[in-house]
Design an enzyme around this catalytic site. Structure first.
Site, PDB file in Angstrom:
ATOM      1  N   MET A  30       8.158  72.213  50.826  1.00 32.25           N
ATOM      2  CA  MET A  30       7.022  72.360  50.261  1.00 32.25           C
ATOM      3  C   MET A  30       6.377  73.825  50.524  1.00 32.25           C
ATOM      4  SD  MET A  30       5.481  68.805  49.101  1.00 32.25           S
ATOM      5  CE  MET A  30       4.941  68.323  50.829  1.00 32.25           C
ATOM      6  N   GLY A  31       7.091  74.560  51.345  1.00 39.42           N
ATOM      7  CA  GLY A  31       6.482  75.757  52.017  1.00 39.42           C
ATOM      8  C   GLY A  31       5.783  75.803  53.395  1.00 39.42           C
ATOM      9  N   HIS A  34       8.220  76.437  58.884  1.00 40.62           N
ATOM     10  CA  HIS A  34       8.083  76.243  60.438  1.00 40.62           C
ATOM     11  C   HIS A  34       9.390  76.322  60.649  1.00 40.62           C
ATOM     12  CE1 HIS A  34       8.631  72.074  59.796  1.00 40.62           C
ATOM     13  NE2 HIS A  34       7.533  71.933  59.121  1.00 40.62           N
ATOM     14  N   HIS A  37      12.162  73.616  58.981  1.00 42.50           N
ATOM     15  CA  HIS A  37      12.691  74.191  57.840  1.00 42.50           C
ATOM     16  C   HIS A  37      13.720  74.920  58.097  1.00 42.50           C
ATOM     17  CE1 HIS A  37       8.313  73.208  56.527  1.00 42.50           C
ATOM     18  NE2 HIS A  37       9.109  72.697  55.592  1.00 42.50           N
ATOM     19  N   GLU A 150      15.912  64.909  59.280  1.00 44.95           N
ATOM     20  CA  GLU A 150      15.893  63.673  59.867  1.00 44.95           C
ATOM     21  C   GLU A 150      14.346  63.363  60.135  1.00 44.95           C
ATOM     22  OE1 GLU A 150      18.790  63.594  62.748  1.00 44.95           O
ATOM     23  OE2 GLU A 150      20.627  63.688  61.593  1.00 44.95           O
ATOM     24  N   GLN A 155      12.699  59.355  53.694  1.00 41.53           N
ATOM     25  CA  GLN A 155      13.161  60.437  52.425  1.00 41.53           C
ATOM     26  C   GLN A 155      14.570  60.626  52.700  1.00 41.53           C
ATOM     27  OE1 GLN A 155      10.815  63.987  51.414  1.00 41.53           O
ATOM     28  NE2 GLN A 155      12.366  64.890  52.664  1.00 41.53           N
ATOM     29  N   SER A 187       5.652  70.082  61.828  1.00 37.82           N
ATOM     30  CA  SER A 187       5.223  69.659  60.503  1.00 37.82           C
ATOM     31  C   SER A 187       4.079  70.470  60.109  1.00 37.82           C
ATOM     32  CB  SER A 187       4.577  68.370  60.785  1.00 37.82           C
ATOM     33  OG  SER A 187       3.763  67.993  59.270  1.00 37.82           O
ATOM     34  N   ARG A 189       1.643  69.837  58.539  1.00 32.71           N
ATOM     35  CA  ARG A 189       0.629  69.212  58.597  1.00 32.71           C
ATOM     36  C   ARG A 189      -0.202  69.128  60.065  1.00 32.71           C
ATOM     37  NH1 ARG A 189       2.597  65.638  54.265  1.00 32.71           N
ATOM     38  NH2 ARG A 189       1.123  65.953  52.732  1.00 32.71           N
TER      39      ARG A 189
HETATM   40  P1  AMP Z   1       8.486  69.692  53.568  1.00 36.70           P
HETATM   41  O1  AMP Z   1       8.276  70.992  53.492  1.00 36.70           O
HETATM   42  O2  AMP Z   1       7.461  69.221  54.576  1.00 36.70           O
HETATM   43  O3  AMP Z   1       8.385  68.604  52.291  1.00 36.70           O
HETATM   44  O4  AMP Z   1       9.879  69.420  54.158  1.00 36.70           O
HETATM   45  C1  AMP Z   1      11.064  70.068  53.614  1.00 36.70           C
HETATM   46  C2  AMP Z   1      12.175  69.501  54.483  1.00 36.70           C
HETATM   47  O5  AMP Z   1      12.078  70.093  55.707  1.00 36.70           O
HETATM   48  C3  AMP Z   1      12.539  67.937  54.404  1.00 36.70           C
HETATM   49  O6  AMP Z   1      13.853  67.734  54.480  1.00 36.70           O
HETATM   50  C4  AMP Z   1      11.945  67.648  55.663  1.00 36.70           C
HETATM   51  O7  AMP Z   1      12.380  66.611  56.408  1.00 36.70           O
HETATM   52  C5  AMP Z   1      12.222  68.771  56.600  1.00 36.70           C
HETATM   53  N1  AMP Z   1      11.455  69.016  57.815  1.00 36.70           N
HETATM   54  C6  AMP Z   1      10.147  69.190  58.033  1.00 36.70           C
HETATM   55  N2  AMP Z   1       9.942  68.921  59.238  1.00 36.70           N
HETATM   56  C7  AMP Z   1      10.906  69.122  59.853  1.00 36.70           C
HETATM   57  C8  AMP Z   1      11.247  69.106  61.183  1.00 36.70           C
HETATM   58  N3  AMP Z   1      10.356  69.207  62.130  1.00 36.70           N
HETATM   59  N4  AMP Z   1      12.476  68.947  61.701  1.00 36.70           N
HETATM   60  C9  AMP Z   1      13.457  69.030  60.682  1.00 36.70           C
HETATM   61  N5  AMP Z   1      13.408  68.998  59.331  1.00 36.70           N
HETATM   62  C10 AMP Z   1      12.079  68.943  58.978  1.00 36.70           C
END
Ligand code: AMP
Length: 284
Positions: A30-31, A34, A37, A150, A155, A187, A189
């Site tokens: 979702m952009g 960090h 990603h 993970e 998810q 994250s 967030r």
């Molecule tokens: P999101 O942009 O938050 O939807 O995350 C996109 C992908 O990045 C998803 O597969 C998340 O599980 C992964 N992700 C987000 N934060 C982390 C993290 N701290 N460590 C590993 N993977 C992450």
């Protein structure tokens, strides 16, 4: 790196690469990228010849009172990071193409039972939104491999089940959780937190997971007691605890006392954010 916005462009570019015999790796996001990603991107690079990243803040996975409008959108900064990390194609999807008749008036994909537990209890419809958009993105990109973090273990489990149940021709890889120095899971967030919340309070979530893991490995088998302890520690630090569930790693159902591989999933509200984390481990 090419950035494209339409389904047709993604399909044109990828079909050429596929006809050259290249393996396509895919990282949906979702952009507001960090280090977490970027771990996924690195993993995709190890297994594939070209890496496609999507950025799409998917309205279908947000509840009516959640942060869809305020979710951080940082496209230029994200593009720069993806260039630096050798990504080949960025698909910045648009809602007019993903949900041309509106997100509720679209075919939905549900992975039932699993989608009602843990985060699904406080976020109804969340995993239906994810399963739907991931199915659509898989059909657009048709990757050989897709990488998920993970950190979002529920998810990841749901996507694995969906792919298996629906015979989707894609290998799903999980990437380990990237953490800040304090132990806090990275994250998008985390950006909602004040400095004090982020540095002093938020790391408590991971500390509670570590403490419960150590207690179980030292022989504690009263999981209700461990949950109560963790809730008390989280609340004392300033969290409003959501859940702290000790589970079977495959099914994410409550663990029985003789299971060896365990995962603890935890979530809590802190300031303007809802944070989640988890820990996998074995016990003797
Ligand atoms: P999101 O942009 O938050 O939807 O995350 C996109 C992908 O990045 C998803 O597969 C998340 O599980 C992964 N992700 C987000 N934060 C982390 C993290 N701290 N460590 C590993 N993977 C992450």
């Amino acid at each position: 790196m090419q950035t494209v916005h339409s389904i047709a462009e993604v399909q044109d570019i990828i079909s050429v690469r596929r006809s050259e015999g290249l393996r396509i790796g895919f990282v949906p996001t979702m952009g507001n990228l960090h280090g977490g990603h970027l771990t996924l991107v690195e993993q995709a690079k190890q297994h594939c010849d070209i890496v496609v990243v999507s950025i799409y803040v998917n309205p279908l996975q947000f509840g009516p009172n959640e942060d869809y409008d305020s979710y951080p959108r940082t496209m230029e900064q994200d593009q720069q990071l993806l260039i630096e990390h050798g990504v080949d194609l960025l698909y910045a999807a648009s809602t007019t193409e993903i949900y041309p008749e509106g997100s509720e008036n679209h075919t939905h994909v549900s992975v039932e039972v699993l989608d009602g537990m843990h985060c699904g209890m406080s976020r109804p419809g969340f995993f239906r939104g994810i399963a739907t958009v991931v199915t659509k993105l898989f059909n657009i990109v048709r990757p050989d491999v897709a990488v998920f973090g993970e950190k979002d273990v529920q998810q990841l489990t749901i996507i694995r089940k969906m792919v298996k149940d629906m015979c989707m021709p894609v290998d799903i890889l999980g990437a380990p959780i990237a953490r800040e120095e304090t132990g806090l899971a990275m994250s998008s967030r985390n950006g909602y937190l004040s400095r004090e919340e982020r540095e002093d309070i938020a790391p408590t979530l991971y500390q509670c997971l570590l403490a419960a893991k150590e207690a179980i490995q030292a022989g504690e088998s009263d999981f209700d007691l461990l949950r109560r302890d963790a809730f008390a520690k989280m609340a004392q630090a300033g969290f409003k605890p959501d859940y702290f569930n000790i589970c079977n790693t495959e099914t994410l159902l409550p663990a029985t006392h003789n299971e060896k591989s365990l995962v603890i999933l935890a979530a809590g509200f802190l300031g303007k954010a809802r944070l989640i984390d988890n820990i996998y481990f074995e016990r003797d």
